[in-house]
Design a protein around this motif. Structure first.
Motif, short mmCIF file in Angstrom:
data_model
loop_
_atom_site.label_atom_id
_atom_site.label_comp_id
_atom_site.label_asym_id
_atom_site.label_seq_id
_atom_site.Cartn_x
_atom_site.Cartn_y
_atom_site.Cartn_z
N MET A 181 -27.02 18.55 11.13
CA MET A 181 -28.17 17.74 11.52
C MET A 181 -29.09 18.55 12.43
O MET A 181 -28.61 19.32 13.27
CB MET A 181 -27.71 16.46 12.24
CG MET A 181 -28.84 15.53 12.67
SD MET A 181 -28.27 14.10 13.63
CE MET A 181 -27.32 13.23 12.40
N ASP A 182 -30.39 18.37 12.26
CA ASP A 182 -31.35 19.03 13.14
C ASP A 182 -31.10 18.63 14.59
O ASP A 182 -30.90 17.44 14.88
CB ASP A 182 -32.77 18.64 12.73
CG ASP A 182 -33.81 19.32 13.58
OD1 ASP A 182 -34.22 18.71 14.59
OD2 ASP A 182 -34.21 20.45 13.26
N PRO A 183 -31.08 19.58 15.54
CA PRO A 183 -30.78 19.25 16.94
C PRO A 183 -31.73 18.22 17.55
O PRO A 183 -31.32 17.42 18.40
CB PRO A 183 -30.90 20.60 17.65
CG PRO A 183 -30.64 21.61 16.59
CD PRO A 183 -31.21 21.03 15.33
N VAL A 184 -33.00 18.24 17.16
CA VAL A 184 -33.95 17.26 17.68
C VAL A 184 -33.58 15.86 17.22
O VAL A 184 -33.57 14.90 18.00
CB VAL A 184 -35.39 17.62 17.26
CG1 VAL A 184 -36.36 16.50 17.64
CG2 VAL A 184 -35.83 18.93 17.90
N VAL A 185 -33.26 15.73 15.93
CA VAL A 185 -32.82 14.43 15.40
C VAL A 185 -31.54 14.00 16.10
O VAL A 185 -31.36 12.82 16.44
CB VAL A 185 -32.62 14.52 13.88
CG1 VAL A 185 -32.09 13.20 13.33
CG2 VAL A 185 -33.93 14.88 13.19
N ALA A 186 -30.63 14.95 16.31
CA ALA A 186 -29.37 14.64 16.99
C ALA A 186 -29.61 14.10 18.39
O ALA A 186 -29.01 13.10 18.80
CB ALA A 186 -28.49 15.89 17.05
N LEU A 187 -30.52 14.75 19.13
CA LEU A 187 -30.81 14.28 20.49
C LEU A 187 -31.45 12.90 20.48
O LEU A 187 -31.19 12.09 21.36
CB LEU A 187 -31.73 15.28 21.21
CG LEU A 187 -31.04 16.31 22.11
CD1 LEU A 187 -32.06 17.19 22.79
CD2 LEU A 187 -30.16 15.63 23.16
N THR A 191 -24.51 18.62 15.44
CA THR A 191 -25.20 19.81 14.97
C THR A 191 -24.33 21.03 15.24
O THR A 191 -23.18 20.88 15.68
CB THR A 191 -26.58 19.94 15.64
OG1 THR A 191 -27.33 20.99 15.02
CG2 THR A 191 -26.46 20.20 17.13
N THR A 192 -24.87 22.22 15.00
CA THR A 192 -24.09 23.44 15.22
C THR A 192 -24.59 24.18 16.46
O THR A 192 -25.72 24.00 16.91
CB THR A 192 -24.19 24.39 14.02
OG1 THR A 192 -25.55 24.87 13.91
CG2 THR A 192 -23.81 23.67 12.73
N ARG A 193 -23.73 25.04 16.97
CA ARG A 193 -24.07 25.85 18.14
C ARG A 193 -25.30 26.72 17.83
O ARG A 193 -26.21 26.83 18.65
CB ARG A 193 -22.88 26.73 18.52
CG ARG A 193 -23.12 27.60 19.75
CD ARG A 193 -21.99 28.61 19.90
NE ARG A 193 -20.70 27.95 20.01
CZ ARG A 193 -20.09 27.71 21.16
NH1 ARG A 193 -20.66 28.08 22.31
NH2 ARG A 193 -18.91 27.13 21.19
N ALA A 194 -25.33 27.33 16.65
CA ALA A 194 -26.44 28.21 16.29
C ALA A 194 -27.76 27.45 16.23
O ALA A 194 -28.79 27.92 16.74
CB ALA A 194 -26.16 28.88 14.94
N GLN A 195 -27.76 26.26 15.62
CA GLN A 195 -28.97 25.45 15.54
C GLN A 195 -29.45 25.03 16.93
O GLN A 195 -30.65 25.03 17.21
CB GLN A 195 -28.72 24.21 14.69
CG GLN A 195 -28.59 24.47 13.20
CD GLN A 195 -28.25 23.21 12.43
OE1 GLN A 195 -27.26 22.55 12.72
NE2 GLN A 195 -29.07 22.88 11.45
N LEU A 196 -28.51 24.70 17.80
CA LEU A 196 -28.86 24.28 19.15
C LEU A 196 -29.51 25.43 19.93
O LEU A 196 -30.53 25.24 20.60
CB LEU A 196 -27.62 23.77 19.88
CG LEU A 196 -27.82 23.31 21.33
CD1 LEU A 196 -28.86 22.19 21.40
CD2 LEU A 196 -26.49 22.85 21.93
N LEU A 197 -28.94 26.62 19.83
CA LEU A 197 -29.49 27.78 20.54
C LEU A 197 -30.90 28.11 20.06
O LEU A 197 -31.78 28.43 20.86
CB LEU A 197 -28.57 28.98 20.37
CG LEU A 197 -27.20 28.89 21.06
CD1 LEU A 197 -26.36 30.12 20.72
CD2 LEU A 197 -27.36 28.75 22.57
N VAL A 198 -31.13 28.01 18.75
CA VAL A 198 -32.46 28.26 18.21
C VAL A 198 -33.46 27.23 18.73
O VAL A 198 -34.59 27.56 19.11
CB VAL A 198 -32.43 28.24 16.67
CG1 VAL A 198 -33.85 28.24 16.09
CG2 VAL A 198 -31.66 29.44 16.14
#
Length: 290
Positions: free
Chosen positions: A1-7, A23-30
């Motif tokens: 899931m996109d981190p923004v949508v997750a938040l 979401t994933t660690r990589a997506q969050l860092l980006v």
């Protein structure tokens, strides 16, 4: 899931562990590196640009309040404010810029800290916004554990007459038992359905705690998130729980975050249908017993 949508599903703020459930660690860092998600302090991620809000406070000479103050405290919200929410001293002139402006007497501490107090923030939101938006703020405040419901009820009773009834309604309905704005908004919809009486975090033997429970009609309502249900273990846990609920004669109704936040009328209609059928079944059982 996109981190923004997750938040957004988490209420606009979350910890690293909460986000990794969606979401994933990589997506969050980006997302953090690109600036679409902010990390104002250790283990706290949010959609709000809190530094931008504080710059707005400095420009206007006011105090962060309402939803902006709630964000500053790290509370989960139904939605983030479209503009910084600023309360100005009554004698202040209207500043230029795009803000959600309010005027009120501010304490020296509020002026010094540039944010309204926790209790005041809840009451301000209760007086200014729709019931579901304000109740999400109040529930988040109670989950934090610094203020309690008695504090809110007393403050609501002492608030200005305009909006006092709204504030009292929110204060009396607030509870730390609802885990997030998703559950709060689902409960608010359920409150509008005649014949339904649900409690948050109701306990069912053999099933555990459920999001909302009507013991008389035997209905369970679950606010379903990907956070706990996207793994094989999560799926099996769900199957076991809901099979047990069915064996106990309970009806389980599950709603997604998109359902509750964007299709509340459809959610309400679904709940009304289930309540109508369960009421008819209860009457039928009673008639047979007679």
């Amino acid at each position: 899931m996109d981190p923004v949508v997750a938040l957004r599903e988490l209420g606009g703020v979350g910890t690293f562990r909460e986000l990794l459930g969606l979401t994933t660690r990589a997506q969050l860092l980006v997302a953090v590196d690109s600036g679409v998600i902010h990390k104002p302090r250790h283990n706290r991620y949010c959609l709000a640009d809190l530094e931008g809000t504080m710059r707005a406070v400095a420009r206007t000479g006011g105090t962060a309040s309402h939803l902006s103050a709630a964000q500053e405290f790290g509370w989960k919200l139904k939605h983030e404010p479209l503009r910084p929410c600023i309360t100005m001293p009554r004698s202040a002139r209207k500043p230029s810029g795009s803000y959600e402006l309010h005027w009120a007497d501010l304490s020296e501490r509020e002026l010094r800290r540039n944010v309204t107090s926790r209790t005041r923030t809840v009451i301000d939101c209760a007086r200014a916004y729709d019931f579901d938006v304000a109740l999400c703020v109040a529930d988040s405040a109670l989950r934090e554990g610094i203020v309690d419901r008695d504090d809110l009820i007393i403050a609501a009773a002492r608030s200005p007459r305009t909006g006092r009834a709204k504030a009292l309604r929110v204060a009396h309905a607030a509870t730390p038992l609802r885990a997030n704005p998703f559950e709060t908004c689902l409960h608010v919809i359920a409150m509008t359905v005649p014949g339904l009486d649900v409690v948050p975090q109701g306990h069912v033997p053999g099933v555990g705690f459920v999001d909302l429970l009507d013991r008389v009609l035997g209905i369970v309502f679950e606010a379903e998130s990907f956070e706990h249900h996207w793994t094989k273990a999560g799926l099996q846990r769900d199957v076991d729980r809901y099979t047990t609920a069915a064996r106990l004669g309970l009806v389980v109704v599950r709603f997604s975050w998109v359902d509750v936040m964007f299709r509340p009328d459809e959610v309400r209609a679904a709940i009304e249908d289930v309540v109508r059928w369960r009421t008819m079944q209860a009457v039928g059982r009673h008639g047979l017993a007679a």
